[in-house]
Design an enzyme around this catalytic site. Structure first.
Site, PDB file in Angstrom:
ATOM      1  N   LYS A  22       0.837  -1.211   0.000  1.00  0.00           N
ATOM      2  CA  LYS A  22       0.000   0.000   0.000  1.00  0.00           C
ATOM      3  C   LYS A  22       0.866   1.254   0.000  1.00  0.00           C
ATOM      4  CE  LYS A  22      -1.405   1.571   4.145  1.00  0.00           C
ATOM      5  NZ  LYS A  22      -1.086   2.981   4.418  1.00  0.00           N
ATOM      6  N   ASN A  23       1.912   1.260   0.822  1.00  0.00           N
ATOM      7  CA  ASN A  23       2.722   2.468   0.956  1.00  0.00           C
ATOM      8  C   ASN A  23       3.609   2.745  -0.254  1.00  0.00           C
ATOM      9  OD1 ASN A  23       1.547   2.957   3.369  1.00  0.00           O
ATOM     10  ND2 ASN A  23       3.358   2.528   4.632  1.00  0.00           N
ATOM     11  N   CYS A 119      -4.131  12.672  14.122  1.00  0.00           N
ATOM     12  CA  CYS A 119      -4.080  11.246  13.880  1.00  0.00           C
ATOM     13  C   CYS A 119      -3.851  10.576  15.220  1.00  0.00           C
ATOM     14  CB  CYS A 119      -2.938  10.958  12.915  1.00  0.00           C
ATOM     15  SG  CYS A 119      -2.573   9.235  12.743  1.00  0.00           S
ATOM     16  N   ARG A 124       1.777  14.249  13.804  1.00  0.00           N
ATOM     17  CA  ARG A 124       2.106  14.043  12.395  1.00  0.00           C
ATOM     18  C   ARG A 124       1.882  15.278  11.527  1.00  0.00           C
ATOM     19  NH1 ARG A 124      -0.079   8.312  10.361  1.00  0.00           N
ATOM     20  NH2 ARG A 124       1.840   8.143   9.215  1.00  0.00           N
ATOM     21  N   ASP A 311       6.013   0.421  11.789  1.00  0.00           N
ATOM     22  CA  ASP A 311       4.783  -0.252  11.365  1.00  0.00           C
ATOM     23  C   ASP A 311       4.745  -1.727  11.769  1.00  0.00           C
ATOM     24  OD1 ASP A 311       3.794   2.065  10.341  1.00  0.00           O
ATOM     25  OD2 ASP A 311       4.041   1.538   8.227  1.00  0.00           O
ATOM     26  N   ARG A 403      -8.016  -0.409   5.848  1.00  0.00           N
ATOM     27  CA  ARG A 403      -7.258   0.646   5.165  1.00  0.00           C
ATOM     28  C   ARG A 403      -5.984   0.089   4.539  1.00  0.00           C
ATOM     29  NH1 ARG A 403      -5.232   4.854   8.711  1.00  0.00           N
ATOM     30  NH2 ARG A 403      -4.085   5.148   6.799  1.00  0.00           N
TER      31      ARG A 403
HETATM   32  C1  UD1 Z   1       5.020   6.777   6.360  1.00  0.00           C
HETATM   33  C2  UD1 Z   1       4.160   5.561   6.201  1.00  0.00           C
HETATM   34  C3  UD1 Z   1       3.725   5.030   7.565  1.00  0.00           C
HETATM   35  C4  UD1 Z   1       4.944   4.817   8.460  1.00  0.00           C
HETATM   36  C5  UD1 Z   1       5.832   6.044   8.500  1.00  0.00           C
HETATM   37  C6  UD1 Z   1       7.135   5.809   9.234  1.00  0.00           C
HETATM   38  C7  UD1 Z   1       3.061   5.952   4.064  1.00  0.00           C
HETATM   39  C8  UD1 Z   1       1.805   6.290   3.343  1.00  0.00           C
HETATM   40  N1  UD1 Z   1       2.982   5.924   5.408  1.00  0.00           N
HETATM   41  O1  UD1 Z   1       4.234   7.778   6.994  1.00  0.00           O
HETATM   42  O2  UD1 Z   1       3.022   3.802   7.376  1.00  0.00           O
HETATM   43  O3  UD1 Z   1       4.502   4.530   9.788  1.00  0.00           O
HETATM   44  O4  UD1 Z   1       6.160   6.456   7.152  1.00  0.00           O
HETATM   45  O5  UD1 Z   1       7.848   4.763   8.663  1.00  0.00           O
HETATM   46  O6  UD1 Z   1       4.070   5.676   3.467  1.00  0.00           O
HETATM   47  N2  UD1 Z   1       7.049  14.507  10.708  1.00  0.00           N
HETATM   48  C9  UD1 Z   1       7.075  15.852  11.035  1.00  0.00           C
HETATM   49  N3  UD1 Z   1       6.801  16.745  10.050  1.00  0.00           N
HETATM   50  C10 UD1 Z   1       6.510  16.376   8.763  1.00  0.00           C
HETATM   51  C11 UD1 Z   1       6.504  15.011   8.442  1.00  0.00           C
HETATM   52  C12 UD1 Z   1       6.783  14.093   9.447  1.00  0.00           C
HETATM   53  O7  UD1 Z   1       7.317  16.218  12.169  1.00  0.00           O
HETATM   54  O8  UD1 Z   1       6.283  17.242   7.920  1.00  0.00           O
HETATM   55  C13 UD1 Z   1       7.348  13.520  11.755  1.00  0.00           C
HETATM   56  C14 UD1 Z   1       6.196  12.565  12.040  1.00  0.00           C
HETATM   57  O9  UD1 Z   1       5.282  13.106  12.964  1.00  0.00           O
HETATM   58  C15 UD1 Z   1       6.920  11.357  12.582  1.00  0.00           C
HETATM   59  C16 UD1 Z   1       8.234  11.345  11.772  1.00  0.00           C
HETATM   60  O10 UD1 Z   1       8.376  12.663  11.277  1.00  0.00           O
HETATM   61  O11 UD1 Z   1       7.215  11.546  13.934  1.00  0.00           O
HETATM   62  C17 UD1 Z   1       8.291  10.386  10.612  1.00  0.00           C
HETATM   63  O12 UD1 Z   1       7.116  10.477   9.857  1.00  0.00           O
HETATM   64  P1  UD1 Z   1       7.045  10.198   8.292  1.00  0.00           P
HETATM   65  O13 UD1 Z   1       8.203   9.373   7.855  1.00  0.00           O
HETATM   66  O14 UD1 Z   1       6.779  11.471   7.601  1.00  0.00           O
HETATM   67  O15 UD1 Z   1       5.733   9.304   8.203  1.00  0.00           O
HETATM   68  P2  UD1 Z   1       4.727   9.297   6.991  1.00  0.00           P
HETATM   69  O16 UD1 Z   1       5.475   9.575   5.754  1.00  0.00           O
HETATM   70  O17 UD1 Z   1       3.526  10.106   7.321  1.00  0.00           O
END
Ligand code: UD1
Length: 422
Positions: A22-23, A119, A124, A311, A403
């Protein structure tokens, strides 16, 4: 609202085909916005988030086809876009909708995407995505709960040197997609190295993009004026595979997983072996997990890839409840990702939480009860706990599991689980 009823205590035996990731499919779908040609994806899992992303692309004017044969294929054509906008109604159910921001601003010179809501697993924010787009030359504004990104003069983004303060998976994907149509070069530093990033880069390269270094912390992109259509097969879902590895080990069963990518599961396999699970490669893309030995405690700390995936943390906790000794689980990626622990405690687990650290004393006999799924991976961990619990477990709010897991109850029932949806 659907519930899952699980009668625990049966070893799982048989073969499970692992679905596409999915990701990886979500950013690949967003990448279809970068060209007016057809983009054909195969091995796309039929899960709720994919349907949501399909709706979002259709809302923007893309034609989305879901042929019956082969059942895992999807075709997208964004010949013209009638609005570079992702509305709140669609974004609120799926944070990954933010993945449309980069491709939209790259193709249209302007994009308006609703900010994702809160969330369950933490705040996030998307600040890192926005800061990176600014570093590429976009002007970012916020109004009425929407983020607006505009390229200078509504044309192409200039590109630039982007540094992520913190590693972000979808942030890296967003910037990669924005960079492929930029005027100049973009260098992404402290990029995420997840296999899903490499899969997206592979698709973009097939579409004509010039990308070097995907899978490393520094990615270099030379922008192109135009991209064309492509055909691409999505990589296997490493988290689904990891979940079934735990299912085999925790139920003392024997499962063969086909169509998976063992090379993406190195840290998970190493950790599960440490607990005593017998996991072997049995040919290309095939893993066999055998229970039988007593499970022993192990400590886990979540990290960015190639570390142990956040995950897989909840599923590992379910396993730890059945392992002899004390397991310490440290969550470093998200600040509030132990919501499954309180439900496992209600089933009889001995778990204490201190901030980002969970301590699990095992083994404990679990007993079935009514539990509530709080997020996608938490629901998977409750299914695993239910598979070893005595009696019946009723899992509420299973829309979370839908999901991201394709036909989970069918796959589990086919290998001997007593599970049904009501
Ligand atoms: C993706 C995955 C999710 C997985 C996560 C971490 C998808 C669709 N989802 O989520 O399943 O759990 O990677 O491996 O691929 N953060 C900030 N600011 C930002 C973006 C992120 O502070 O603008 C923080 C987040 O809150 C978190 C960390 O960075 O603490 C990592 O998050 P991130 O890698 O961005 O997760 P996703 O890409 O949302």
């Amino acid at each position: 609202m659907d519930k899952l009823l699980i009668e625990g205590g049966r070893p799982l035996e048989g073969t499970v085909r692992i679905s596409g990731a999915k990701n990886a499919a979500l950013p690949a779908m967003a990448a279809a916005l970068l060209t007016s040609d057809r983009v054909e994806l195969d091995n796309v899992p039929r899960v709720r988030d994919i349907i949501t992303m399909g709706r979002l692309l259709a809302h923007m004017g893309a034609v989305v086809e879901t042929p019956e044969i082969p059942p895992t294929s999807m075709i997208f054509q964004a010949e013209t876009l009638n609005g570079a906008e992702a509305p709140y109604e669609l974004v609120k159910t799926m944070r990954a909708s933010i993945l449309t921001l980069g491709p939209l601003v790259a193709r249209c010179g302007h994009a308006r995407v609703s900010l994702p809501g809160g969330c369950a697993i933490g705040a996030r924010p998307v600040d890192l995505h926005l800061k990176a787009l600014e570093q590429m030359g976009a002007v970012i504004g916020m109004s009425h709960g929407y983020v607006e990104a505009t390229a200078p003069g509504g044309g192409r983004l200039p590109g630039g040197r982007v540094y992520f303060d913190k590693i972000t998976v979808t942030g890296t994907e967003n910037i990669l997609m924005a960079a492929v149509l930029a005027k100049g070069e973009t260098i992404i530093e402290n990029a995420a190295r997840e296999p899903e990033i490499t899969d997206l880069a592979d698709l973009l390269i097939k579409m004509g993009a010039d990308i070097q270094g995907s899978g490393t912390s520094t990615i270099r992109v030379q922008g192109k004026e135009k991209l064309h259509g492509a055909k691409h097969t999505i990589i296997p879902d490493r988290i689904e595979a990891g979940t079934f590895l735990v299912a085999g080990a925790i139920t003392n069963g024997q499962l063969k997983l086909t169509d998976c990518a063992p090379e993406h599961l190195t840290s998970v396999i190493a950790k599960l072996r440490e607990t005593g699970a017998d996991i072997r490669e049995a040919g290309p893309g095939t893993l066999v997990v055998r229970g039988g030995k007593k499970l022993v405690a192990a400590d886990v700390c979540t990290e960015e890839y190639p570390g142990f995936a956040t995950d897989m943390q909840a599923q590992f906790m379910a396993l730890a409840t059945q392992a002899e000794g004390t397991s310490t689980i440290t969550e470093t990626i998200f600040e509030n990702r132990f919501l499954h622990a309180s439900e496992m405690i209600r089933m009889g687990a001995n778990i204490s939480i201190d901030g980002r650290r969970a301590v699990v004393h095992g083994p404990t006999a679990l007993s079935g009860t009514n539990v509530i799924a709080s997020d996608l991976r938490a629901s998977a961990s409750l299914v695993l706990a239910a598979l070893v619990a005595q009696g019946e477990t009723v899992i509420d709010r299973v829309y979370h599991i839908d999901r991201g897991y394709e036909r989970i109850e069918e796959k589990l029932a086919a290998v001997g689980a007593r599970i049904r949806r009501v």
